[in-house]
Design an enzyme around this catalytic site. Structure first.
Site, mmCIF file in Angstrom:
data_model
loop_
_atom_site.group_PDB
_atom_site.id
_atom_site.type_symbol
_atom_site.label_atom_id
_atom_site.label_comp_id
_atom_site.label_asym_id
_atom_site.label_seq_id
_atom_site.Cartn_x
_atom_site.Cartn_y
_atom_site.Cartn_z
ATOM 1 N N SER A 67 46.273 -108.473 12.477
ATOM 2 C CA SER A 67 45.893 -109.558 13.373
ATOM 3 C C SER A 67 44.603 -109.184 14.081
ATOM 4 O O SER A 67 44.517 -108.135 14.719
ATOM 5 C CB SER A 67 47.004 -109.807 14.404
ATOM 6 O OG SER A 67 46.620 -110.825 15.314
ATOM 7 N N ALA A 68 43.581 -110.034 13.929
ATOM 8 C CA ALA A 68 42.283 -109.793 14.563
ATOM 9 C C ALA A 68 41.931 -110.994 15.441
ATOM 10 O O ALA A 68 42.730 -111.918 15.604
ATOM 11 C CB ALA A 68 41.216 -109.550 13.509
ATOM 12 N N SER A 69 40.732 -110.971 15.993
ATOM 13 C CA SER A 69 40.355 -112.009 16.956
ATOM 14 C C SER A 69 40.264 -113.389 16.318
ATOM 15 O O SER A 69 40.593 -114.395 16.938
ATOM 16 C CB SER A 69 39.026 -111.652 17.619
ATOM 17 O OG SER A 69 38.014 -111.486 16.638
ATOM 18 N N ILE A 70 39.810 -113.449 15.068
ATOM 19 C CA ILE A 70 39.590 -114.730 14.405
ATOM 20 C C ILE A 70 40.765 -115.128 13.517
ATOM 21 O O ILE A 70 41.106 -116.298 13.425
ATOM 22 C CB ILE A 70 38.285 -114.681 13.574
ATOM 23 C CG1 ILE A 70 37.072 -114.768 14.503
ATOM 24 C CG2 ILE A 70 38.237 -115.807 12.549
ATOM 25 C CD1 ILE A 70 35.752 -114.690 13.785
ATOM 26 N N ALA A 71 41.390 -114.160 12.863
ATOM 27 C CA ALA A 71 42.385 -114.498 11.844
ATOM 28 C C ALA A 71 43.576 -113.557 11.880
ATOM 29 O O ALA A 71 43.550 -112.491 12.506
ATOM 30 C CB ALA A 71 41.742 -114.481 10.462
ATOM 31 N N GLN A 72 44.610 -113.989 11.167
ATOM 32 C CA GLN A 72 45.838 -113.215 11.017
ATOM 33 C C GLN A 72 46.187 -113.201 9.531
ATOM 34 O O GLN A 72 45.992 -114.192 8.827
ATOM 35 C CB GLN A 72 46.947 -113.884 11.838
ATOM 36 C CG GLN A 72 48.169 -113.037 12.079
ATOM 37 C CD GLN A 72 48.983 -113.560 13.265
ATOM 38 O OE1 GLN A 72 48.463 -113.647 14.381
ATOM 39 N NE2 GLN A 72 50.239 -113.907 13.032
ATOM 40 N N ASP A 228 30.429 -103.891 5.486
ATOM 41 C CA ASP A 228 31.528 -103.402 6.322
ATOM 42 C C ASP A 228 32.423 -102.481 5.494
ATOM 43 O O ASP A 228 33.618 -102.701 5.367
ATOM 44 C CB ASP A 228 32.329 -104.594 6.857
ATOM 45 C CG ASP A 228 33.231 -104.218 8.033
ATOM 46 O OD1 ASP A 228 32.950 -103.196 8.689
ATOM 47 O OD2 ASP A 228 34.200 -104.953 8.300
#
Length: 406
Positions: A67-72, A228
Site C-alpha cells: 500500500s502506497a500513497s497513490i495505489a494499493q 526506479d
C-alpha cells in the site's frame, strides 16, 4: 497535503541536480508506504472500472500485498486460472493531486511575477516539471504502455530467456486499475536469494550482470529508461531469470545528454578524468568558462571515494558451513550522498546538470552497489561479460560506450 506531500518529497529526493542538498537528504525519509484502505473501498474502485469482481476473478486476497500513497496492490487469480496482481488507484487521489499541483504551479508563477529576480531560478519551470512527472504516475494506462514496450524490447532483442516483465491484461486495465501477471520470485537482495547465491555464487554474478546489461541496453535502445531500479523492483525469479517490475517512474534522455553520457562513459573506461569533465561540460549549462584541468582533478578525487560500498548484512550457516539464509541492504543514504557529492563537484566548477542525468546516475549507483554485493570480483570496465552500449565486446560493430557510468 497527504499524498501530494509524499510524492513531492520523493520528487525532491530524486532530483539533487535541482534542489539543495539539505532538502534532498531530508526528503529521503519520505517513504511511500501508507496504511492500507479497507478492502470494501478498494473493491468499489475495481467494480466501478471493470464490473463485478466475481465475474472476472476466481480469488482476490483482501489483505494488500503493498500500500502506497497513490495505489494499493492485491494478489488475485483470474477465472482463466492465471495468477495476477491488481494495482488499484486510491479513490480521490486524482482530484487531490491535480488541485494541489495546480496550486503549486500557479503560486510559482505568481512569485516570479511579483519578484522578477526569482525568474532566473526557473521556479515555474521546476513546478511544471513536478506537475507533469507526478500526474504521469496517476495514469495507469501509461504505466501499462511502458510495461508492454519493455516486454517488446526484451522480445525484439532475444532477451526473454534472461529477463522478463509482467504480462499485461489489457482488457482489465484502465486509468485507475492495472492487472498484471504475478511474477514468482524474490527481491534481488532478499534473504532467500542471498542464501541461494551463497550456495552458488555464480548465480549472483550471472543475475546482476544480466540485469545491468539489459538495463544499459534499454537506455540506448528505448525512448525512456526504468528510473526506479531499487532492489524491490528487481526480482530473481524462480526460473532463474531477472524480473523487472513497476514501470510507473521512467526517465527520458535528450539526444544531447545521451551523446554526453557516451563521451563520459568512454572517458571513464580509459581513466581520463579531464575527458569526463569535458563530457559533463557538454551536457550541462555553465555559468562561465570551466577550468577543465581543475574540474578533472575534482572528479578524480570523487571517483576514488566511489570505490567503496557500505552494506549491512548477515549470513546464517548450518553445521556443514552451507549458507541457509541472510540478507544484505544497500544504504539508500550512501547512494544519495554520492550523487550529492557529484552535484557539488559540478556546481563548484560552475556547471548545472539536467535532472534526467541525475536520475540516470542514481540508477547506475544502484547497480554499482548490487555488483559489489553480489559480484564483488567483477571489474565493470574490463570484464568482457559487461556489454558496451548494449553490445558484446567481441562484436566488431560494438560501440565503445559503457552506459554503467559509475
Amino acid at each position: 497535503m497527504g499524498a501530494t506531500y509524499v510524492k513531492l518529497g520523493q520528487f525532491i529526493a530524486s532530483s539533487p541536480t535541482i534542489f539543495p542538498k539539505e532538502y534532498v537528504v531530508e526528503f529521503q525519509k519520505c517513504l511511500d508506504q501508507t496504511v492500507p484502505l479497507p478492502w470494501t473501498t478498494i473493491k468499489t474502485v475495481i467494480e466501478a472500472e471493470l464490473g463485478p469482481t466475481d465475474q472476472i476473478f476466481d480469488f482476490i486476497d483482501t489483505n494488500p500485498l503493498a500500500s502506497a500513497s497513490i495505489a494499493q496492490v492485491h494478489v488475485a487469480k483470474l477465472k482463466s486460472g492465471d495468477d495476477v496482481v491488481i494495482k488499484v488507484q486510491k479513490p480521490g487521489i486524482d482530484d487531490c493531486l491535480k488541485a494541489d499541483l495546480c496550486f503549486i504551479y500557479v503560486a510559482a508563477r505568481i512569485l516570479e511575477f511579483m519578484l522578477p529576480e526569482w525568474e532566473r531560478t526557473s521556479l515555474a519551470v521546476v513546478a511544471g516539471d513536478i506537475r507533469a512527472s507526478m500526474l504521469e504516475e496517476l495514469d495507469f494506462e501509461l504505466e501499462a504502455r511502458n510495461t508492454i514496450e519493455f516486454r517488446c524490447f526484451l522480445q525484439d532483442n532475444q532477451l526473454l530467456e534472461q529477463a522478463t516483465a509482467p504480462r499485461l491484461y489489457q482488457e482489465y486495465t484502465t486509468k485507475r486499475v492495472l492487472v498484471l501477471e504475478r511474477l514468482c520470485g524474490v527481491s534481488l537482495l532478499d534473504e532467500t536469494s542471498v542464501a541461494s547465491i551463497s550456495r552458488n555464487p555464480q548465480q549472483g554474478v550471472d543475475a546482476i550482470i544480466s540485469a545491468l546489461n539489459i538495463w544499459s541496453m534499454s537506455v540506448t535502445a528505448m525512448p525512456w529508461f526504468h528510473a526506479d531500479v531499487h532492489a524491490g523492483n528487481l526480482m530473481l525469479l524462480n526460473d532463474g531469470r531477472i524480473g523487472f517490475i513497476d514501470f510507473g517512474i521512467v526517465g527520458r534522455i535528450s539526444e544531447k545528454v545521451l551523446a554526453s553520457v557516451t563521451e563520459l562513459s568512454t572517458a571513464m573506461a580509459i581513466g581520463d578524468s579531464q575527458g569526463m569533465a569535458l563530457a559533463l561540460c557538454n551536457m550541462g549549462a555553465a555559468d562561465d568558462t570551466v577550468d577543465i584541468v581543475k574540474f578533472g582533478q575534482d572528479i578524480d578525487r570523487l571517483m576514488k571515494k566511489m570505490g567503496t560500498v557500505s552494506t549491512t548484512g548477515s549470513v546464517m550457516a548450518s553445521a556443514n558451513s552451507v549458507a541457509q539464509g541472510g540478507s544484505f541492504n544497500v544504504d539508500e543514504s550512501e547512494i544519495t550522498n554520492l550523487l550529492l557529492e557529484l552535484v557539488d563537484v559540478t556546481e563548484n566548477n560552475g556547471l548545472k546538470l539536467p535532472r534526467e542525468f541525475g536520475l540516470l546516475v542514481k540508477q547506475s549507483l544502484y547497480f554499482d552497489r548490487y555488483l559489489k554485493i553480489l559480484a564483488p570480483n567483477v571489474d565493470v570496465v574490463n570484464d568482457s561479460r559487461i556489454m558496451l552500449g548494449g553490445k558484446s565486446r567481441n562484436d566488431p560493430n560494438g560501440e565503445q560506450v559503457v552506459i554503467e557510468i559509475l
